[in-house]
Write a protein that holds these residues in place. Structure first.
Motif, PDB file in Angstrom:
ATOM      1  N   PHE A 102     -48.517 164.737-100.455  1.00 32.88           N
ATOM      2  CA  PHE A 102     -49.387 163.558-100.441  1.00 32.88           C
ATOM      3  C   PHE A 102     -48.769 162.345 -99.736  1.00 32.88           C
ATOM      4  O   PHE A 102     -49.504 161.422 -99.386  1.00 32.88           O
ATOM      5  CB  PHE A 102     -49.765 163.171-101.868  1.00 32.88           C
ATOM      6  N   MET A 103     -47.468 162.353 -99.516  1.00 33.64           N
ATOM      7  CA  MET A 103     -46.832 161.165 -98.943  1.00 33.64           C
ATOM      8  C   MET A 103     -46.107 161.445 -97.622  1.00 33.64           C
ATOM      9  O   MET A 103     -46.243 160.681 -96.672  1.00 33.64           O
ATOM     10  CB  MET A 103     -45.837 160.578 -99.949  1.00 33.64           C
ATOM     11  N   LEU A 104     -45.352 162.535 -97.553  1.00 34.69           N
ATOM     12  CA  LEU A 104     -44.499 162.766 -96.388  1.00 34.69           C
ATOM     13  C   LEU A 104     -45.228 163.453 -95.241  1.00 34.69           C
ATOM     14  O   LEU A 104     -45.113 163.039 -94.087  1.00 34.69           O
ATOM     15  CB  LEU A 104     -43.277 163.590 -96.797  1.00 34.69           C
ATOM     16  N   ILE A 105     -45.973 164.500 -95.542  1.00 34.43           N
ATOM     17  CA  ILE A 105     -46.622 165.266 -94.474  1.00 34.43           C
ATOM     18  C   ILE A 105     -47.602 164.418 -93.657  1.00 34.43           C
ATOM     19  O   ILE A 105     -47.622 164.518 -92.424  1.00 34.43           O
ATOM     20  CB  ILE A 105     -47.315 166.519 -95.055  1.00 34.43           C
ATOM     21  N   PRO A 106     -48.434 163.552 -94.286  1.00 36.68           N
ATOM     22  CA  PRO A 106     -49.311 162.706 -93.452  1.00 36.68           C
ATOM     23  C   PRO A 106     -48.533 161.835 -92.473  1.00 36.68           C
ATOM     24  O   PRO A 106     -48.997 161.609 -91.340  1.00 36.68           O
ATOM     25  CB  PRO A 106     -50.043 161.839 -94.494  1.00 36.68           C
ATOM     26  N   GLY A 107     -47.353 161.356 -92.883  1.00 35.34           N
ATOM     27  CA  GLY A 107     -46.543 160.567 -91.963  1.00 35.34           C
ATOM     28  C   GLY A 107     -45.976 161.404 -90.830  1.00 35.34           C
ATOM     29  O   GLY A 107     -45.894 160.945 -89.686  1.00 35.34           O
ATOM     30  N   LEU A 108     -45.577 162.640 -91.125  1.00 32.05           N
ATOM     31  CA  LEU A 108     -45.036 163.512 -90.087  1.00 32.05           C
ATOM     32  C   LEU A 108     -46.111 163.927 -89.085  1.00 32.05           C
ATOM     33  O   LEU A 108     -45.832 164.106 -87.901  1.00 32.05           O
ATOM     34  CB  LEU A 108     -44.411 164.758 -90.728  1.00 32.05           C
ATOM     35  N   ILE A 109     -47.349 164.080 -89.566  1.00 33.54           N
ATOM     36  CA  ILE A 109     -48.442 164.458 -88.659  1.00 33.54           C
ATOM     37  C   ILE A 109     -48.663 163.389 -87.598  1.00 33.54           C
ATOM     38  O   ILE A 109     -49.089 163.681 -86.472  1.00 33.54           O
ATOM     39  CB  ILE A 109     -49.736 164.693 -89.467  1.00 33.54           C
ATOM     40  N   SER A 110     -48.354 162.131 -87.946  1.00 31.62           N
ATOM     41  CA  SER A 110     -48.541 161.039 -86.978  1.00 31.62           C
ATOM     42  C   SER A 110     -47.601 161.167 -85.785  1.00 31.62           C
ATOM     43  O   SER A 110     -47.806 160.499 -84.766  1.00 31.62           O
ATOM     44  CB  SER A 110     -48.327 159.683 -87.665  1.00 31.62           C
ATOM     45  N   LEU A 111     -46.573 162.009 -85.881  1.00 32.05           N
ATOM     46  CA  LEU A 111     -45.648 162.219 -84.764  1.00 32.05           C
ATOM     47  C   LEU A 111     -46.184 163.223 -83.758  1.00 32.05           C
ATOM     48  O   LEU A 111     -45.633 163.349 -82.667  1.00 32.05           O
ATOM     49  CB  LEU A 111     -44.290 162.698 -85.291  1.00 32.05           C
ATOM     50  N   LEU A 112     -47.242 163.928 -84.119  1.00 33.95           N
ATOM     51  CA  LEU A 112     -47.825 164.915 -83.215  1.00 33.95           C
ATOM     52  C   LEU A 112     -48.673 164.222 -82.145  1.00 33.95           C
ATOM     53  O   LEU A 112     -49.049 163.057 -82.287  1.00 33.95           O
ATOM     54  CB  LEU A 112     -48.695 165.894 -84.000  1.00 33.95           C
TER      55      LEU A 112
END
Length: 279
Positions: free
Chosen positions: A210-220
């Motif tokens: 709920f917190m980390l993966i959405p932020g990592l997706i922004s790097l795509l």
């Protein structure tokens, strides 16, 4: 000559033991009692409600002060009473999700799960009851917090461009959607605890989801983000209670459907491990 009279002895009868049956209602009652017997339940539910109300009122107060001073923060420019009131949802979801993990994984860490499954040998009713009981509690707490925050926050921002009432279109749907979202987050937390059987592991996966993966997706790349981001659990859940939507977000109905699929996936994994492996 003496006559012997034999007195027939009445057969001794032992009182019949009451027949105890494992029923769904009794399993639910047992899980309800276990949930409220833990001090962590009261503390964590209180924190979840506090986060939801406190951060919502802080956001509303910040918006009001920005309007009055003429120096409104850019992040609050398009805010409404609904978005301000639900500002603390991301914080409340962590508290309720963590408590969901504790509800199931806590029994594995203490060894109480052996007694629980000895009383309910079929196993799956235990998982369904835990998820249902805590999901209902989280739903009530989330819905109550959302409505209380909105009613107080609407008074704070009254007379500003963000002012709204319950009669405005979409307000009731958003507040109820926020409560449902938090209830399902609690169910996912309970499922992760049963799946991983570790408090630390369950909380780690919950936070990452709920917190980390959405932020990592922004790097795509942007084109990838548009295809993946709306279907992440956090973004699909937020679509359930968002007042407005655009081409990059799901509709409330689609968001609910996607989030229900994630919930079913977590429960399915927990059910499979509960049936296939020893405790």
């Amino acid at each position: 000559m003496s006559t012997l009279t034999a007195t027939a002895e009445e057969p001794r009868t032992t009182p019949a033991r009451p027949a105890y049956r494992v029923t769904g209602r009794r399993v639910l009652s047992s899980e309800w009692a276990k949930l409220w017997s833990l001090r962590s339940t009261w503390i964590t539910l209180g924190l979840g409600l506090l986060f939801l109300v406190a951060f919502g009122l802080i956001a509303a107060s910040r918006y009001k002060s920005g309007i009055d001073s003429g120096n409104l923060d850019r992040d609050f420019a398009d805010s409404t009473t609904v978005s301000l009131s639900l500002f603390g949802t991301n914080f409340a979801q962590l508290a309720l999700g963590v408590l969901g993990v504790l509800v199931t994984a806590g029994e594995y860490s203490t060894g109480m799960i052996r007694s629980t499954l000895a009383a309910v040998p079929r196993r799956l009713p235990v998982l369904w009851s835990k998820a249902a009981v805590f999901g209902l509690v989280a739903l009530v707490v989330g819905t109550l917090g959302a409505f209380v925050t909105f009613l107080i926050g609407s008074g704070i921002v009254s007379g500003t461009p963000a002012a709204m009432s319950l009669s405005h279109a979409g307000v009731l749907r958003s507040l109820l959607g926020a409560g449902l979202y938090l209830g399902l987050v609690g169910v996912i937390g309970a499922a992760l605890g049963a799946l991983l059987r570790s408090v630390a592991g369950g909380i780690s996966v919950l936070v990452a989801t709920f917190m980390l993966i959405p932020g990592l997706i922004s790097l795509l790349p942007s084109s990838w983000q548009d295809d993946i981001s709306p279907y992440l659990p956090s973004n699909a859940g937020q679509a359930m209670f968002a007042l407005t939507h655009d081409s990059t977000t799901l509709s409330p109905g689609a968001g609910l459907l996607v989030f229900l699929c994630w919930t079913a996936l977590a429960l399915g994994g927990a059910a499979y491990r509960l049936l296939r492996s020893d405790v």
